[in-house]
Design a protein around this motif. Sequence first.
Motif, PDB file in Angstrom:
ATOM      1  N   ASP A  11     -72.023  63.772  45.891  1.00  0.00           N
ATOM      2  CA  ASP A  11     -70.801  63.294  46.551  1.00  0.00           C
ATOM      3  C   ASP A  11     -70.198  62.049  45.908  1.00  0.00           C
ATOM      4  OD1 ASP A  11     -70.216  65.179  48.352  1.00  0.00           O
ATOM      5  OD2 ASP A  11     -71.070  64.166  50.107  1.00  0.00           O
ATOM      6  N   THR A  16     -65.131  66.440  41.178  1.00  0.00           N
ATOM      7  CA  THR A  16     -63.720  66.058  41.315  1.00  0.00           C
ATOM      8  C   THR A  16     -63.181  65.541  39.986  1.00  0.00           C
ATOM      9  OG1 THR A  16     -64.131  65.494  43.616  1.00  0.00           O
ATOM     10  CG2 THR A  16     -62.135  64.592  42.613  1.00  0.00           C
ATOM     11  N   ARG A 114     -63.976  57.171  42.760  1.00  0.00           N
ATOM     12  CA  ARG A 114     -63.544  56.886  44.132  1.00  0.00           C
ATOM     13  C   ARG A 114     -63.152  55.415  44.275  1.00  0.00           C
ATOM     14  NH1 ARG A 114     -66.471  60.541  48.352  1.00  0.00           N
ATOM     15  NH2 ARG A 114     -66.826  58.556  49.384  1.00  0.00           N
ATOM     16  N   ALA A 149     -59.980  59.960  41.125  1.00  0.00           N
ATOM     17  CA  ALA A 149     -59.709  61.271  40.551  1.00  0.00           C
ATOM     18  C   ALA A 149     -59.298  62.311  41.565  1.00  0.00           C
ATOM     19  CB  ALA A 149     -60.941  61.762  39.783  1.00  0.00           C
TER      20      ALA A 149
END
Length: 636
Positions: A11, A16, A114, A149
């Motif tokens: 995660d 991504t 992130r 992203a």
Amino acid sequence: MYVVATAGHVDHGKSTLVRALTGMEPDRLAEEQRRGLTIDLGFAWTTLPSGREVAFVDVPGHERFLGNMLAGVGPAPVVCFVVAADQGWQAQSSDHRDAIVALGIEHGLVAITRADLASPQQLAGTEAQIRAQLAGTPLEDAPVVVVSAAKDLDQGAREPDRDLRDPGVRRDDEECRDPDAPPTAGLDEFIARLDEVLATTPAPDPDARVRLWVDRSFSIKGSGTVVTGSLTAGTLHNDDRLELVGESGRRPVRVRGLHSRNTAVPSVTPHARAAVNLRDLAADTVHRGDALLTPDSWPVVDAVDVRRRTGAGFVDGPRQLVVHVGTAAVQARVRPFGDDHARLTLDHALPLQVGDRLVLRNPGGHSVYAGVLVLDVDPPTLRRRGDGARWAAQLEARPATGDPGAEVARRGAMRPEQLRRFGIGGLEMPPGNVDEMQQHGTWWVHRPALQEWARQLQQAVGRKLRDEPLAPGLSEGAAVDLLRRLDLPLPDAALLPLVVRTAGLESQQGALRPPGRATDLGEAEASVVQLERRLREHPFAAPEADELAALRLGPRQLAAAERAGRLLRLGGGVILLPQGPALAMRRLAALDQPFTTSEARQALDTTRRVAIPLLELLDSRGWTRRVDSTRRTIVR
Ligand SMILES: Nc1nc2c(ncn2[C@@H]2O[C@H](COP(=O)(O)OP(=O)(O)O)[C@@H](O)[C@H]2O)c(=O)[nH]1
Ligand SMILES: [Mg+2]
């Protein structure tokens, strides 16, 4: 093309990022898409603005899928290490770092992802953690790029209630954002840094032998079985004959077609992702962890000796570990030689070479136990007390790149190609060993070993001739058998002539003996003397069987006397002196030519029993010649 594997905690935005860079979906399984979780390896690719092509192997971050992660990173030369800015360094960040260090991957870059979810303080904290955690690893100086992203930031945790807000009220944090700008940041910078990293990655060798670790196998209607993998060295061609090695053994295979980036190609050069369509092979006979090899060019071994490079020591470690190499994961038994060296006995054989990096994992564990380097792919069996300790000392002294001189010394002789198969050395005689080595054809021979083989052979020949004085010598077959049974066995029968020469022996019709040795006829001597005397008086009155029996001259004694140059044996058990044929020629030359067998018999004062094999011998020597069915003439 370059192959880049992702790494990092679950995660943290690996998939991504790959999605944002390539526009392709790395999570290809329905379950992955439903759960938003990478389970297995994903594949995506793109062309960078510089023209460099990059293929990404996207790995799962979840601890339960460490095996899959290792299969993705194992064959990848470059890694993209991902840490989420808002979450910081986590457990699998450490595990994946350990795996990268264990595998010896030296090229890569770090993405802090992130970023849009993190405060400046969080971001700075994460960056500091990364620097600290990667210190001392090959990624210590890797570029670090901050990115956001996510294609659709609305889905992010940042603004969960956006739709509930009054659209008429502008909030502060939106002030400086252009509503039309792409909801990503740092990607251009990331691409530029990635490009720099790739530019410094050493070029792979397109002429090397192929070892393509299979990461997927599936079948396509009409084409049959397709396997995919990251090609890191060597070139694949359409129609190539390869060898498939894996869980279900070894088999020859043939390339029916090749794809790279979803396009059919006649050949694939490294680095690249390759899809290989194989002829006549059921898809369920190939698995992840199998390897496609250039035939006969790899040692396929189930025992290797290794040196620990990272992680915990062997002595107090588990006796059973999982070995990860390439895409393979194989159970192995561990025999420690101290904390730093061990023998791994694999559940099934793998193509391995000296210098390969292996990751060891506890069978139940979700983290890396140790990273090791393969030192020996052909380790000796250790049977006797003290063998283990002696071998441990040898392993400790061994350079990581292998020691060609020691390898040759251990086996007595080797061919350079064998060393190259092991992953050691080139064509040159290793310097420093030159005095101890001698070249013989395609072999390197260790002189002390050669001396020992020669000594053993001399002794065996001596024993043989002492026990059986009438024997022609020790047969070459028996010599090879003997030399192969020694503690340091002769590696190949092709070396026997060298050993024979070194021992100062000679080989006559397959029998080894000291040169010029007069055959000692022993007890037969007196009988042979008696026979010689009689034949000198009546040269063609060959002894009858009962006379030979009375003299105790059997086939062995007669053969020995013939070897010693004392008698001549013709067909049909006819015995003459060695000068018999020359004497016969003198008498036959006095006859009218051509002559009949009967005329010859009379001239030689003998019987048909003797005359016929004697004339045949003269024919075979080209001294006489048949002119028709009954007559001969001498050849002048
Ligand atoms: N806001 C925001 N969310 C992100 C970003 N990157 C990833 N995410 C979200 O983080 C979650 C995990 O991302 P994913 O790529 O699946 O992580 P992976 O497990 O490392 O592959 C998903 O919900 C993503 O949408 C980012 O840059 N910004
Ligand atoms: Mg993922």
